[in-house]
Design a protein around this motif. Structure first.
Motif, PDB file in Angstrom:
ATOM      1  N   GLU A 214      92.018  42.857  -4.132  1.00 40.71           N
ATOM      2  CA  GLU A 214      92.690  44.038  -3.588  1.00 40.71           C
ATOM      3  C   GLU A 214      91.832  45.287  -3.747  1.00 40.71           C
ATOM      4  O   GLU A 214      91.855  46.183  -2.895  1.00 40.71           O
ATOM      5  N   LEU A 215      91.076  45.355  -4.840  1.00 35.14           N
ATOM      6  CA  LEU A 215      90.202  46.501  -5.078  1.00 35.14           C
ATOM      7  C   LEU A 215      88.880  46.380  -4.310  1.00 35.14           C
ATOM      8  O   LEU A 215      88.121  47.348  -4.217  1.00 35.14           O
ATOM      9  N   GLY A 216      88.606  45.184  -3.786  1.00 31.23           N
ATOM     10  CA  GLY A 216      87.361  44.985  -3.046  1.00 31.23           C
ATOM     11  C   GLY A 216      86.124  45.040  -3.917  1.00 31.23           C
ATOM     12  O   GLY A 216      85.071  45.521  -3.492  1.00 31.23           O
ATOM     13  N   ILE A 217      86.222  44.538  -5.158  1.00 32.27           N
ATOM     14  CA  ILE A 217      85.085  44.603  -6.079  1.00 32.27           C
ATOM     15  C   ILE A 217      84.605  43.209  -6.484  1.00 32.27           C
ATOM     16  O   ILE A 217      84.104  43.003  -7.589  1.00 32.27           O
ATOM     17  N   GLU A 218      84.730  42.249  -5.568  1.00 29.11           N
ATOM     18  CA  GLU A 218      84.275  40.895  -5.869  1.00 29.11           C
ATOM     19  C   GLU A 218      82.799  40.869  -6.244  1.00 29.11           C
ATOM     20  O   GLU A 218      82.362  40.029  -7.046  1.00 29.11           O
ATOM     21  N   HIS A 219      82.007  41.798  -5.666  1.00 30.26           N
ATOM     22  CA  HIS A 219      80.582  41.825  -5.908  1.00 30.26           C
ATOM     23  C   HIS A 219      80.228  42.103  -7.371  1.00 30.26           C
ATOM     24  O   HIS A 219      79.098  41.841  -7.810  1.00 30.26           O
ATOM     25  N   LEU A 220      81.169  42.651  -8.116  1.00 27.97           N
ATOM     26  CA  LEU A 220      80.930  42.947  -9.537  1.00 27.97           C
ATOM     27  C   LEU A 220      81.015  41.700 -10.388  1.00 27.97           C
ATOM     28  O   LEU A 220      80.623  41.710 -11.554  1.00 27.97           O
ATOM     29  N   PHE A 221      81.511  40.616  -9.805  1.00 24.54           N
ATOM     30  CA  PHE A 221      81.699  39.380 -10.558  1.00 24.54           C
ATOM     31  C   PHE A 221      81.097  38.201  -9.792  1.00 24.54           C
ATOM     32  O   PHE A 221      81.813  37.308  -9.333  1.00 24.54           O
ATOM     33  N   PRO A 222      79.764  38.203  -9.645  1.00 27.82           N
ATOM     34  CA  PRO A 222      79.106  37.119  -8.905  1.00 27.82           C
ATOM     35  C   PRO A 222      79.186  35.808  -9.685  1.00 27.82           C
ATOM     36  O   PRO A 222      79.415  35.827 -10.899  1.00 27.82           O
ATOM     37  N   PRO A 223      79.022  34.681  -9.024  1.00 27.92           N
ATOM     38  CA  PRO A 223      79.052  33.376  -9.714  1.00 27.92           C
ATOM     39  C   PRO A 223      78.008  33.332 -10.819  1.00 27.92           C
ATOM     40  O   PRO A 223      76.890  33.866 -10.686  1.00 27.92           O
TER      41      PRO A 223
END
Length: 226
Positions: A214-223
């Motif tokens: 929802e915050l659009g911060i998936e990039h902060l938690f890469p695999p």
């Protein structure tokens, strides 16, 4: 005399509603429209005591957009939505812009006239079913807002291990898979997950994933690298 503008794309339904409203002499349909744009333009020319607005005309949300425009130009506008649908989604979307009430097509004539009269007096009473839907949605939004606020506040305080956990959550990994990936015992992972969930005020890892998206911060938690 209650002066009504009726916006409805079906001429047959407009005729029926007009006759039903005018049957007892205290309500008069002054203007009839068949699209939201037409309703907006007519209201700019002349204000009415009550606007009875069909939701679906030119498209599925034509009436909602028209109501938004009218209410933006006149906060005191009295709008009742008229629709053949009473789904939860429609109710929430329609009532969120400040309309006074919601009338489902097919209600009896007495109910229709009563709602118009009450709206004119500013005493519209939303049906109990609609009230429940709106309150449930309000509570859901407040809960979501609270959770997101907690997440933002705690984002900067995450430990490296907690960031790795969230990365694993985003991949959909289970406890044993997370333990293998991070070379720790499953019991350690479970303990760290409990601490992380408590920090964000949630009870499930899926709620953390939802907030990240929802915050659009998936990039902060890469695999994590294997």
């Amino acid at each position: 005399m209650i002066r009504v503008m009726l916006a409805e794309d079906s001429e047959v339904i407009r005729t029926y509603i007009k006759e039903a409203l005018e049957k007892e002499g205290d309500i008069q349909v002054i203007k009839e429209c068949s699209t939201g744009i037409e309703a907006e333009m007519e209201y700019e020319k002349e204000k009415y005591d009550v606007v009875l607005m069909d939701i679906e005309m030119a498209d599925n949300e034509d009436g909602i957009r028209a109501a938004d425009a009218i209410l933006s130009s006149d906060n005191d506008a009295v709008i009742l939505y008229l629709t053949s649908h009473d789904s939860d989604e429609t109710i929430v979307k329609a009532m969120s812009n400040g309309a006074l009430d919601y009338v489902v097509k097919g209600c009896d004539e007495d109910t229709l006239r009563k709602k118009v009269r009450m709206a004119k007096e500013g005493n519209a009473q939303i049906d109990s079913e609609i009230q429940k839907v709106l309150m449930d949605e309000y509570k859901r939004l407040r809960k979501s807002e609270k959770n997101l606020l907690y997440f933002i506040q705690n984002l900067g305080n995450l430990t490296p291990a907690e960031k790795e956990l969230i990365s694993c959550f985003m991949e959909g990994l289970k406890v044993r898979e997370i333990a293998e990936r991070r070379f720790v015992e499953p019991a350690t992972v479970k303990s760290q997950i409990r601490t992380l969930l408590q920090k964000f005020g949630v009870s499930r890892s899926t709620e953390v994933v939802k907030m990240v998206k929802e915050l659009g911060i998936e990039h902060l938690f890469p695999p994590m690298r294997r």
